[in-house]
Scaffold this motif. Structure first.
Motif, PDB file in Angstrom:
ATOM      1  N   SER A  96      49.311  37.296  26.328  1.00 54.46           N
ATOM      2  CA  SER A  96      47.760  37.122  26.683  1.00 54.46           C
ATOM      3  C   SER A  96      47.831  36.928  28.271  1.00 54.46           C
ATOM      4  CB  SER A  96      47.410  35.673  25.993  1.00 54.46           C
ATOM      5  OG  SER A  96      47.345  35.628  24.660  1.00 54.46           O
ATOM      6  N   ILE A  97      46.690  37.050  28.719  1.00 54.78           N
ATOM      7  CA  ILE A  97      46.381  36.968  30.316  1.00 54.78           C
ATOM      8  C   ILE A  97      45.234  36.198  30.618  1.00 54.78           C
ATOM      9  CG2 ILE A  97      44.982  39.099  30.035  1.00 54.78           C
ATOM     10  CD1 ILE A  97      46.430  40.125  32.782  1.00 54.78           C
ATOM     11  N   ALA A  98      44.981  35.675  31.473  1.00 53.47           N
ATOM     12  CA  ALA A  98      44.144  34.777  32.218  1.00 53.47           C
ATOM     13  C   ALA A  98      43.961  35.041  33.761  1.00 53.47           C
ATOM     14  CB  ALA A  98      44.182  33.390  31.797  1.00 53.47           C
ATOM     15  N   TYR A  99      42.496  34.794  34.241  1.00 52.94           N
ATOM     16  CA  TYR A  99      42.487  35.009  35.643  1.00 52.94           C
ATOM     17  C   TYR A  99      41.869  33.710  36.293  1.00 52.94           C
ATOM     18  CZ  TYR A  99      40.217  36.538  39.995  1.00 52.94           C
ATOM     19  OH  TYR A  99      39.753  36.574  41.369  1.00 52.94           O
ATOM     20  N   ASP A 100      42.146  32.967  37.316  1.00 50.95           N
ATOM     21  CA  ASP A 100      41.969  31.787  37.722  1.00 50.95           C
ATOM     22  C   ASP A 100      40.629  31.654  38.546  1.00 50.95           C
ATOM     23  OD1 ASP A 100      42.651  32.712  40.298  1.00 50.95           O
ATOM     24  OD2 ASP A 100      43.924  31.218  40.570  1.00 50.95           O
ATOM     25  N   GLY A 101      39.851  32.763  38.376  1.00 51.11           N
ATOM     26  CA  GLY A 101      38.723  32.824  39.245  1.00 51.11           C
ATOM     27  C   GLY A 101      38.756  33.016  40.884  1.00 51.11           C
ATOM     28  N   SER A 102      40.054  33.070  41.372  1.00 53.53           N
ATOM     29  CA  SER A 102      40.472  32.897  42.493  1.00 53.53           C
ATOM     30  C   SER A 102      40.899  34.264  43.017  1.00 53.53           C
ATOM     31  CB  SER A 102      40.808  31.882  43.276  1.00 53.53           C
ATOM     32  OG  SER A 102      41.197  31.797  44.601  1.00 53.53           O
ATOM     33  N   ASP A 103      42.211  34.235  43.000  1.00 54.50           N
ATOM     34  CA  ASP A 103      43.306  35.040  43.450  1.00 54.50           C
ATOM     35  C   ASP A 103      44.484  35.305  42.602  1.00 54.50           C
ATOM     36  OD1 ASP A 103      44.147  37.173  45.472  1.00 54.50           O
ATOM     37  OD2 ASP A 103      45.507  35.877  46.369  1.00 54.50           O
ATOM     38  N   VAL A 125      41.943  41.467  31.594  1.00 58.26           N
ATOM     39  CA  VAL A 125      40.970  40.328  32.036  1.00 58.26           C
ATOM     40  C   VAL A 125      40.250  40.693  32.984  1.00 58.26           C
ATOM     41  CG1 VAL A 125      43.050  39.781  33.994  1.00 58.26           C
ATOM     42  CG2 VAL A 125      41.584  37.967  32.861  1.00 58.26           C
ATOM     43  N   TYR A 126      39.073  40.088  33.110  1.00 58.31           N
ATOM     44  CA  TYR A 126      38.065  40.507  34.061  1.00 58.31           C
ATOM     45  C   TYR A 126      38.043  39.552  35.300  1.00 58.31           C
ATOM     46  CZ  TYR A 126      33.307  41.099  35.851  1.00 58.31           C
ATOM     47  OH  TYR A 126      31.809  41.352  36.426  1.00 58.31           O
ATOM     48  N   ASP A 127      37.866  40.138  36.553  1.00 59.95           N
ATOM     49  CA  ASP A 127      37.949  38.927  37.598  1.00 59.95           C
ATOM     50  C   ASP A 127      36.573  38.547  38.109  1.00 59.95           C
ATOM     51  OD1 ASP A 127      36.458  41.058  38.784  1.00 59.95           O
ATOM     52  OD2 ASP A 127      37.734  41.203  40.747  1.00 59.95           O
ATOM     53  N   GLY A 128      35.781  38.556  37.111  1.00 51.36           N
ATOM     54  CA  GLY A 128      34.216  38.032  37.180  1.00 51.36           C
ATOM     55  C   GLY A 128      33.285  38.860  38.365  1.00 51.36           C
ATOM     56  N   SER A 129      33.900  39.819  38.647  1.00 52.26           N
ATOM     57  CA  SER A 129      33.108  40.734  39.875  1.00 52.26           C
ATOM     58  C   SER A 129      33.057  42.195  39.755  1.00 52.26           C
ATOM     59  CB  SER A 129      33.372  40.255  41.380  1.00 52.26           C
ATOM     60  OG  SER A 129      34.784  40.579  41.542  1.00 52.26           O
ATOM     61  N   ARG A 130      34.397  42.747  40.067  1.00 52.94           N
ATOM     62  CA  ARG A 130      34.170  44.175  40.119  1.00 52.94           C
ATOM     63  C   ARG A 130      35.169  44.769  39.022  1.00 52.94           C
ATOM     64  NH1 ARG A 130      34.299  47.899  45.758  1.00 52.94           N
ATOM     65  NH2 ARG A 130      34.741  49.858  44.581  1.00 52.94           N
ATOM     66  N   TYR A 131      36.524  44.174  38.719  1.00 48.36           N
ATOM     67  CA  TYR A 131      37.557  44.890  38.459  1.00 48.36           C
ATOM     68  C   TYR A 131      38.036  43.769  37.085  1.00 48.36           C
ATOM     69  CZ  TYR A 131      38.196  46.769  43.262  1.00 48.36           C
ATOM     70  OH  TYR A 131      38.005  47.362  44.331  1.00 48.36           O
ATOM     71  N   VAL A 132      38.714  44.752  36.022  1.00 49.13           N
ATOM     72  CA  VAL A 132      39.215  44.392  34.982  1.00 49.13           C
ATOM     73  C   VAL A 132      40.650  45.109  35.211  1.00 49.13           C
ATOM     74  CG1 VAL A 132      39.391  44.666  32.554  1.00 49.13           C
ATOM     75  CG2 VAL A 132      37.216  44.861  33.588  1.00 49.13           C
ATOM     76  N   TYR A 133      41.673  44.052  34.944  1.00 51.78           N
ATOM     77  CA  TYR A 133      43.151  44.294  35.080  1.00 51.78           C
ATOM     78  C   TYR A 133      43.732  44.627  33.593  1.00 51.78           C
ATOM     79  CZ  TYR A 133      42.760  43.015  39.914  1.00 51.78           C
ATOM     80  OH  TYR A 133      42.300  43.095  41.381  1.00 51.78           O
ATOM     81  N   LEU A 134      44.491  45.440  33.555  1.00 55.49           N
ATOM     82  CA  LEU A 134      45.089  45.878  32.278  1.00 55.49           C
ATOM     83  C   LEU A 134      46.666  45.752  32.332  1.00 55.49           C
ATOM     84  CD1 LEU A 134      42.833  48.089  33.391  1.00 55.49           C
ATOM     85  CD2 LEU A 134      42.718  48.675  30.731  1.00 55.49           C
ATOM     86  N   LEU A 135      47.293  45.042  31.335  1.00 55.37           N
ATOM     87  CA  LEU A 135      48.702  45.087  31.117  1.00 55.37           C
ATOM     88  C   LEU A 135      49.029  45.921  30.031  1.00 55.37           C
ATOM     89  CD1 LEU A 135      51.015  43.513  32.659  1.00 55.37           C
ATOM     90  CD2 LEU A 135      48.732  42.711  33.120  1.00 55.37           C
ATOM     91  N   GLN A 136      49.807  46.721  30.171  1.00 59.00           N
ATOM     92  CA  GLN A 136      50.218  47.828  29.071  1.00 59.00           C
ATOM     93  C   GLN A 136      50.632  47.066  27.877  1.00 59.00           C
ATOM     94  OE1 GLN A 136      53.019  50.498  31.117  1.00 59.00           O
ATOM     95  NE2 GLN A 136      51.897  52.068  30.239  1.00 59.00           N
ATOM     96  N   GLY A 137      51.468  46.121  27.801  1.00 62.99           N
ATOM     97  CA  GLY A 137      51.918  45.357  26.641  1.00 62.99           C
ATOM     98  C   GLY A 137      52.988  45.636  25.997  1.00 62.99           C
ATOM     99  N   ASP A 138      53.164  45.653  24.813  1.00 62.02           N
ATOM    100  CA  ASP A 138      54.372  45.848  23.931  1.00 62.02           C
ATOM    101  C   ASP A 138      55.251  46.599  24.491  1.00 62.02           C
ATOM    102  OD1 ASP A 138      56.477  45.895  22.005  1.00 62.02           O
ATOM    103  OD2 ASP A 138      54.813  46.013  20.347  1.00 62.02           O
ATOM    104  N   SER A 139      56.670  46.459  25.183  1.00 59.51           N
ATOM    105  CA  SER A 139      57.546  47.308  25.442  1.00 59.51           C
ATOM    106  C   SER A 139      58.113  47.854  24.060  1.00 59.51           C
ATOM    107  CB  SER A 139      58.884  46.486  25.786  1.00 59.51           C
ATOM    108  OG  SER A 139      59.583  45.604  25.205  1.00 59.51           O
TER     109      SER A 139
END
Length: 208
Positions: free
Chosen positions: A72-79, A10-24
Motif C-alpha cells: 500500500s501507498i500513501a501521500y502526506d499532502g506535502s512532500d 497515490v494522488y498528490d492532490g494537485s497534478r501527479y499520480v505516482y505509481l509503484l510497479q508492485g509485486d516482484s
C-alpha cells in the motif's frame, strides 16, 4: 509503457499520480516508480527506483525484500510518499520517498505481517491497518522512530484490496473489512475507538 503487477497508486492532490510497479516476479526487480501527469496525460519515470534490500537465511540463500502483493501507498499532502512493501521475517518493510529531492529512506519495520491492508496519512500522522486476517493496526511516531499499536478492530481485516482505508480530513478513517463481507468500519482518531458503520447492502469484498 509501464508494466505493473499488483502495484499501488497515490494522488498528490494537485497534478501527479505516482505509481509503484508492485509485486516482484522471479526477483525481476519490479521496483520502479513512475508519475502520471494529469495535465499532459503522460507517464514519466520517477528515479531512483525503490531500493532492494538483500539478506541471507541460515542456509546462506539470498532473500530479496522488494515490493510484494498486498502493498500500500500513501501521500502526506506535502512532500513525502510512504510505501509498505509487504511482509518479511521481522514485520513488514516501510519506505519513505521524498519527492523534492528524489530520495528513499527506510523506516522501522511495522511489527505485523502486512498484506492487503491500508495506509493513510492525515497530514501529521501515518496510520497503517495490517490486514492479513488480523485486527491489528498502528500509527507511526516519527519523533521516537517507532510504531504505536492502536485498539483492535472489531473483527479481522483481510484482502479488501491494496488500499482499504480512507481518511475523511477530520477525525475519522474508514476501513473496509474485506474477508468476503460488505462490512465498513470507522476508526475515531481522537478516542482510539472503532465502530461498525455498515454491514449490509453493499457488495461483498475480498477473500474470506
Amino acid at each position: 509503457e509501464f508494466p505493473a503487477r499488483i502495484g499501488a497508486t497515490v494522488y498528490d492532490g494537485s497534478r501527479y499520480v505516482y505509481l509503484l510497479q508492485g509485486d516482484s516476479y522471479n526477483y525481476a526487480g519490479m521496483t520502479a516508480m513512475a508519475k502520471f501527469d494529469l495535465q499532459t496525460n503522460k507517464i514519466t519515470p520517477e528515479t531512483p527506483p525503490l531500493p532492494v534490500d538483500r539478506t541471507y537465511n541460515g542456509n546462506g540463500e539470498v532473500l530479496y525484500h522488494q515490493a510484494w502483493t498486498g502493498s500500500s501507498i500513501a501521500y502526506d499532502g506535502s512532500d513525502n510518499i510512504y510505501y509498505i512493501q509487504g511482509p518479511n521475517s521481522t514485520g513488514s518493510y516501510v519506505d519513505k520517498y521524498q519527492v523534492s529531492i528524489k530520495r528513499w529512506t527506510r523506516l522501522p519495520d511495522i511489527p505485523c505481517s502486512y498484506y492487503g491492508g491500508g495506509i493513510v496519512h492525515t497530514g501529521t500522522t501515518l496510520f497503517a491497518f495490517c490486514g492479513n486476517n488480523t485486527v491489528t493496526s498502528f500509527k507511526y511516531d516519527p519523533t521516537n522512530s517507532n510504531w504505536i499499536q492502536l485498539a483492535d478492530a472489531p473483527n479481522t481485516i483481510n484482502a479488501g484490496g491494496n488500499q482499504i482505508a480512507v481518511y475523511t480530513g477530520g477525525d475519522e478513517i474508514y476501513v473496509l473489512r474485506g474477508a468476503n463481507t460488505a462490512m465498513l468500519y470507522k476508526y475515531i482518531i481522537s478516542t482510539n475507538t472503532w465502530s461498525t458503520e455498515s454491514s449490509s447492502g453493499g457488495p461483498t469484498i475480498g477473500n474470506s
